[in-house]
Design a protein around this motif. Structure first.
Motif, PDB file in Angstrom:
ATOM      1  N   ASP A  30     -12.190  28.746 -86.017  1.00 53.48           N
ATOM      2  CA  ASP A  30     -13.538  28.270 -86.326  1.00 53.48           C
ATOM      3  C   ASP A  30     -13.445  27.431 -87.600  1.00 53.48           C
ATOM      4  O   ASP A  30     -13.146  27.948 -88.683  1.00 53.48           O
ATOM      5  CB  ASP A  30     -14.451  29.481 -86.519  1.00 53.48           C
ATOM      6  CG  ASP A  30     -15.883  29.113 -86.878  1.00 53.48           C
ATOM      7  OD1 ASP A  30     -16.093  28.074 -87.527  1.00 53.48           O
ATOM      8  OD2 ASP A  30     -16.781  29.886 -86.525  1.00 53.48           O
ATOM      9  N   LEU A  31     -13.689  26.144 -87.500  1.00 61.08           N
ATOM     10  CA  LEU A  31     -13.459  25.258 -88.644  1.00 61.08           C
ATOM     11  C   LEU A  31     -14.433  25.525 -89.784  1.00 61.08           C
ATOM     12  O   LEU A  31     -14.072  25.387 -90.959  1.00 61.08           O
ATOM     13  CB  LEU A  31     -13.548  23.795 -88.198  1.00 61.08           C
ATOM     14  CG  LEU A  31     -12.506  23.339 -87.171  1.00 61.08           C
ATOM     15  CD1 LEU A  31     -12.647  21.847 -86.908  1.00 61.08           C
ATOM     16  CD2 LEU A  31     -11.080  23.671 -87.617  1.00 61.08           C
ATOM     17  N   GLU A  32     -15.670  25.912 -89.459  1.00 62.39           N
ATOM     18  CA  GLU A  32     -16.624  26.232 -90.525  1.00 62.39           C
ATOM     19  C   GLU A  32     -16.191  27.483 -91.276  1.00 62.39           C
ATOM     20  O   GLU A  32     -16.292  27.547 -92.513  1.00 62.39           O
ATOM     21  CB  GLU A  32     -18.025  26.407 -89.941  1.00 62.39           C
ATOM     22  CG  GLU A  32     -18.619  25.106 -89.407  1.00 62.39           C
ATOM     23  CD  GLU A  32     -20.033  25.293 -88.892  1.00 62.39           C
ATOM     24  OE1 GLU A  32     -20.531  26.454 -88.893  1.00 62.39           O
ATOM     25  OE2 GLU A  32     -20.658  24.295 -88.487  1.00 62.39           O
ATOM     26  N   VAL A  75     -13.357  29.984 -96.137  1.00 61.32           N
ATOM     27  CA  VAL A  75     -12.204  30.694 -96.705  1.00 61.32           C
ATOM     28  C   VAL A  75     -11.483  29.817 -97.714  1.00 61.32           C
ATOM     29  O   VAL A  75     -11.127  30.263 -98.813  1.00 61.32           O
ATOM     30  CB  VAL A  75     -11.247  31.145 -95.592  1.00 61.32           C
ATOM     31  CG1 VAL A  75      -9.944  31.675 -96.183  1.00 61.32           C
ATOM     32  CG2 VAL A  75     -11.895  32.224 -94.729  1.00 61.32           C
ATOM     33  N   ILE A  76     -11.263  28.571 -97.363  1.00 62.97           N
ATOM     34  CA  ILE A  76     -10.567  27.656 -98.274  1.00 62.97           C
ATOM     35  C   ILE A  76     -11.314  27.558 -99.598  1.00 62.97           C
ATOM     36  O   ILE A  76     -10.706  27.593-100.680  1.00 62.97           O
ATOM     37  CB  ILE A  76     -10.408  26.271 -97.618  1.00 62.97           C
ATOM     38  CG1 ILE A  76      -9.416  26.358 -96.460  1.00 62.97           C
ATOM     39  CG2 ILE A  76      -9.940  25.234 -98.640  1.00 62.97           C
ATOM     40  CD1 ILE A  76      -9.367  25.112 -95.594  1.00 62.97           C
ATOM     41  N   ALA A 115      -6.629  35.385 -93.069  1.00 59.21           N
ATOM     42  CA  ALA A 115      -7.916  35.912 -93.520  1.00 59.21           C
ATOM     43  C   ALA A 115      -9.044  35.207 -92.775  1.00 59.21           C
ATOM     44  O   ALA A 115      -8.834  34.174 -92.131  1.00 59.21           O
ATOM     45  CB  ALA A 115      -8.074  35.704 -95.030  1.00 59.21           C
ATOM     46  N   ASP A 116     -10.229  35.792 -92.882  1.00 58.00           N
ATOM     47  CA  ASP A 116     -11.434  35.119 -92.408  1.00 58.00           C
ATOM     48  C   ASP A 116     -12.511  35.287 -93.468  1.00 58.00           C
ATOM     49  O   ASP A 116     -12.246  35.810 -94.567  1.00 58.00           O
ATOM     50  CB  ASP A 116     -11.883  35.635 -91.042  1.00 58.00           C
ATOM     51  CG  ASP A 116     -12.168  37.136 -91.022  1.00 58.00           C
ATOM     52  OD1 ASP A 116     -12.498  37.709 -92.096  1.00 58.00           O
ATOM     53  OD2 ASP A 116     -12.066  37.759 -89.940  1.00 58.00           O
ATOM     54  N   ASP A 117     -13.727  34.855 -93.174  1.00 53.49           N
ATOM     55  CA  ASP A 117     -14.763  34.883 -94.208  1.00 53.49           C
ATOM     56  C   ASP A 117     -15.411  36.248 -94.365  1.00 53.49           C
ATOM     57  O   ASP A 117     -16.373  36.400 -95.124  1.00 53.49           O
ATOM     58  CB  ASP A 117     -15.813  33.794 -93.998  1.00 53.49           C
ATOM     59  CG  ASP A 117     -16.437  33.825 -92.617  1.00 53.49           C
ATOM     60  OD1 ASP A 117     -16.050  34.679 -91.796  1.00 53.49           O
ATOM     61  OD2 ASP A 117     -17.322  32.989 -92.358  1.00 53.49           O
ATOM     62  N   ASN A 118     -14.871  37.278 -93.686  1.00 57.15           N
ATOM     63  CA  ASN A 118     -15.267  38.648 -94.001  1.00 57.15           C
ATOM     64  C   ASN A 118     -14.538  39.173 -95.235  1.00 57.15           C
ATOM     65  O   ASN A 118     -14.916  40.213 -95.786  1.00 57.15           O
ATOM     66  CB  ASN A 118     -14.984  39.572 -92.813  1.00 57.15           C
ATOM     67  CG  ASN A 118     -15.902  39.302 -91.642  1.00 57.15           C
ATOM     68  OD1 ASN A 118     -17.105  39.130 -91.824  1.00 57.15           O
ATOM     69  ND2 ASN A 118     -15.354  39.257 -90.432  1.00 57.15           N
TER      70      ASN A 118
END
Length: 290
Positions: free
Chosen positions: A133-135, A140-141, A100-103
């Motif tokens: 991308d760590l940010e 996501v975490i 996953a990503d932050d979308n």
């Protein structure tokens, strides 16, 4: 753009000598395609031969495995449809780990959670695109922590060293794929393995004693045994085992999953620990109930 292809897995699974106990779990395997139904990502660095759920089930039935964790692989990218379809086919048998990503919205993660997904995975391995991308990863975490999920990290040995401080700051269960991919030729005293062992002393760190075929130079992959044994000795309650079937991106020696099943009791000779690793630990982490 021409896609990198993968060596096909050995479909002629041997019947292992080792008899797995009831509810034994393969905690790391994949479903691929069929790509006509579940296309591979155009950004993927490899397009493997199809391994739909039916072929995975056939292999598991042969080696005596009745539960499995389907781990989303980079060839499907962040489209988790193939994995979700397999879980829906037999939700008592399968759990999942997504990419996953932050979308992804909170509703997206809620849907995944309700359909058997219990973790999110990030690849750091160079041939799969390198570190995320760590940010973004941190965002996501923070979205999945309230769901009680865990973080799965696919790292090379050098990544354990490079990102040690980053991994250390999260209050979430962290599962390391494939013994950190530490090359056995470097010995158990190599820095990356010592750092992995140090992390395994922390209560939130788990590791999969999988992929002997990736860290050991040639069959029968016995060079991986001391690494698995050392990790088991540190944290037997936080060890998982998996096949990595259908073994994407193997360069030279394609393993037979029956042989990998027979390698397990050499790594873990104690019957009580065998049950803990194959049954109890994955049941606790993924929420299976006997």
């Amino acid at each position: 753009m021409e896609k990198k292809t993968c060596m096909a897995p050995d479909r002629n699974t041997k019947t292992p000598v080792f008899k797995a106990m009831e509810n034994a779990c393969d905690a790391h395997c994949h479903v691929f395609g069929p790509h006509e139904v579940f296309p591979y990502s155009p950004k993927a660095t490899y397009w493997p031969p199809d391994t739909p759920e039916a072929l995975l089930r056939k292999m598991h039935d042969t080696i005596g495995i009745s539960r499995a964790v389907l781990v989303q692989a980079s060839c499907h990218g962040k489209d988790n449809s193939a994995m979700l379809d397999a879980i829906k086919n037999d939700p008592k048998r399968y759990k999942g780990v997504c990419m996953a990503d932050d979308n992804f919205t909170d509703e997206d993660f809620k849907y995944l959670d309700e359909n058997g997904v219990k973790g999110v995975r990030f690849n750091f391995v160079t041939h799969l695109g390198g570190a995320p991308d760590l940010e973004m990863m941190e965002r996501v975490i923070n979205k999945v922590i309230p769901l009680g999920w865990h973080l799965v990290i696919h790292v090379n040995a050098e990544d354990i060293i490079k990102y040690e401080d980053f991994f250390a700051k999260f209050d979430i269960t962290i599962v390391v794929d494939h013994m950190g991919r530490v090359p056995t030729k470097e010995g158990v005293e190599q820095e990356a393995f010592k750092i992995l062992c140090k992390f395994m002393e922390r209560e939130n760190w788990w590791v999969k004693i999988s992929c002997a075929e990736r860290i050991s130079p040639e069959p029968p992959f016995y060079d991986a045994i001391p690494y698995a044994q050392k990790l088991v000795a540190i944290a037997p309650d936080r060890i998982l085992w998996g096949t990595d079937c259908p073994h994407p991106n193997i360069k030279k020696y394609m393993p037979n999953d029956g042989d990998l099943m027979d390698l397990f009791p050499l790594m873990v000779p104690n019957p009580e620990l065998q049950k803990k690793i194959l049954v109890d630990n994955p049941a606790r982490l993924y929420g299976w109930e006997d």
